[in-house]
Scaffold this active site. Structure first.
Site, short mmCIF file in Angstrom:
data_model
loop_
_atom_site.label_atom_id
_atom_site.label_comp_id
_atom_site.label_asym_id
_atom_site.label_seq_id
_atom_site.Cartn_x
_atom_site.Cartn_y
_atom_site.Cartn_z
CB THR A 55 4.18 0.26 -1.90
OG1 THR A 55 2.99 -0.13 -1.21
CG2 THR A 55 5.33 -0.58 -1.42
CG ASP A 97 -2.47 3.11 1.68
OD1 ASP A 97 -1.69 2.31 2.21
OD2 ASP A 97 -3.39 2.75 0.91
CB SER A 98 -3.84 4.40 -3.63
OG SER A 98 -4.03 3.02 -3.63
CB SER A 99 -6.77 2.51 1.04
OG SER A 99 -5.96 1.44 0.63
CG ASP A 157 -4.10 -1.28 -2.18
OD1 ASP A 157 -3.59 -2.26 -2.73
OD2 ASP A 157 -3.96 -1.02 -0.97
CB THR A 168 -20.33 -9.52 -16.33
OG1 THR A 168 -20.12 -10.85 -15.81
CG2 THR A 168 -19.04 -9.08 -17.01
CD GLN A 169 -21.28 -11.88 -9.57
OE1 GLN A 169 -20.86 -12.81 -8.92
NE2 GLN A 169 -22.31 -11.15 -9.20
CB CYS A 170 -17.31 -12.84 -15.77
SG CYS A 170 -18.58 -14.08 -15.62
N1 ASP Z 1 -1.70 0.26 0.06
C1 ASP Z 1 -0.79 0.70 -0.96
C2 ASP Z 1 -1.50 1.76 -1.79
O1 ASP Z 1 -2.31 1.44 -2.61
C3 ASP Z 1 -0.35 -0.43 -1.81
C4 ASP Z 1 0.56 -0.05 -2.94
O2 ASP Z 1 1.11 1.02 -3.01
O3 ASP Z 1 0.75 -0.86 -3.84
O4 ASP Z 1 -1.25 2.92 -1.59
#
Ligand code: ASP
Length: 341
Positions: A14, A58-60, A91, A277-279
């Protein structure tokens, strides 16, 4: 004295977006014109250069190919620049910061990841503050020696050790937290560096970039009622070499016989199983309760207070080495880059 030279590495996310005036659609802006879009950067007491991924992502969509590309940019420019600021989508930023912390061995310069919740062109953007302060932090030095010598993450007035962070909020500007390690610097009226929490190791060897990452890993989050077929399916995943189990509390899991038997059989066949741990805060103490003692007995490795993000990074990194199961456990349970206590 020469001014510090900072390299901005734009990978996407973003932060680097602007809204098209006609369509309102968010699109990546040309990073080479960064200085013209953010004139404030000229006021900083450092020289800034920029390099961008050909196709910002996009970092996804982050993967090992992009991690290698980032590490390569740092390696090639290591002697020319005094610090690096990586602009990255929020992300998966904690994963990337964790992985890079392992890839960059003998690091003696700052590598600061940052991003934003709102695009840089938005009126209410958090991008400018995040970017400007990250550059200032990367420029801090003592007689030419950088003050921050590790992979870190800056967001909303706080600089964290990168491999201790986790993304906690998709709405607030304060999107990250480091539940098990204090902030290493804070931005208020003044920039305050918490020197006692910085990595201070000195290296005799030069930077080494480790690129042999192995992604044959998995993450299994436990929940009450988890079924045998699910656990079996995960353990039978073709090529699986390492599995992170997100357990309860201080590392506890069901003591049902089928569960322990399945894990034991997988470990005996060579799978590395890590207990995390999931905590969000605290860590695994195997043997504190009976519900974790048998995990220790069958050879499950303790992730202590590591985050799942850093555990995934460390698994990929250690699997890239051909080491015995004993060595694997030894190195996993030992802090290598300040990622666990
Ligand atoms: N979906 C975006 C990403 O991780 C969100 C961001 O940039 O904060 O690339």
């Amino acid at each position: 004295m020469k001014k510090p030279k900072i390299l901005l590495i734009y990978t996407g996310g973003t932060i680097g977006m602007v809204k098209d005036a006609d369509t309102g659609v968010l699109e990546a802006f040309d990073f080479n014109s960064l200085l013209t879009r953010i004139p404030e950067l000229k006021l900083l007491d450092c020289d800034i250069d920029t390099v961008s991924f050909d196709q910002p992502i996009d970092s996804s969509n982050m993967n090992t190919k992009y991690w290698e590309a980032m590490a390569e940019i740092i390696k090639v420019n290591y002697d020319t620049f005094s610090g690096f600021v990586v602009l990255h989508g929020s992300d998966t930023m904690s994963y990337s910061a964790s992985v890079l912390s392992f890839m960059l061995e003998n690091l003696e310069k700052p590598v600061i990841f940052t991003g934003s919740q709102l695009p840089i062109g938005d009126l209410r953007t958090d991008a400018k503050e995040n970017l400007i302060t990250s550059i200032q932090l990367a420029s801090l030095h003592n007689d030419g020696i950088p003050i921050i010598k590790e992979v870190s993450l800056y967001f909303e007035y706080k600089l964290y050790r990168g491999n201790r962070t986790t993304k906690i909020n998709a709405e607030h500007f304060e999107a990250f937290d480091s539940p098990n390690y204090p902030t290493i610097a804070e931005s208020g009226v003044h920039l305050k560096v918490n020197h006692e929490f910085l990595r201070k190791e000195e290296f005799t060897e030069r930077l080494i970039v480790r690129t042999q990452l192995d992604t044959n890993i998995g993450v299994l989050k436990l929940f009450p009622g988890i079924s045998k077929p699910l656990v079996e399916a995960v353990l039978n995943t073709k090529g699986l070499k390492g599995l992170i189990i997100e357990s309860y509390g201080s590392g506890n899991a069901t003591t049902e016989k089928w569960f322990i038997d399945l894990l034991k059989a997988a470990i005996d066949k060579g799978l590395h199983i890590i207990n995390v741990t999931q905590c969000s805060g605290g860590g695994v103490i195997m043997g504190k309760y009976a519900t974790s003692a048998q995990l220790r007995r069958i050879g499950v490795i303790s992730g202590k207070d590591i985050t799942t993000e850093a555990a995934a990074a460390k698994l990929m990194y250690l699997l890239g080495y051909n080491i015995s199961p004993e060595e694997f456990q030894f190195y996993f349970e030992k802090p290598l880059r300040g990622e666990m206590t």
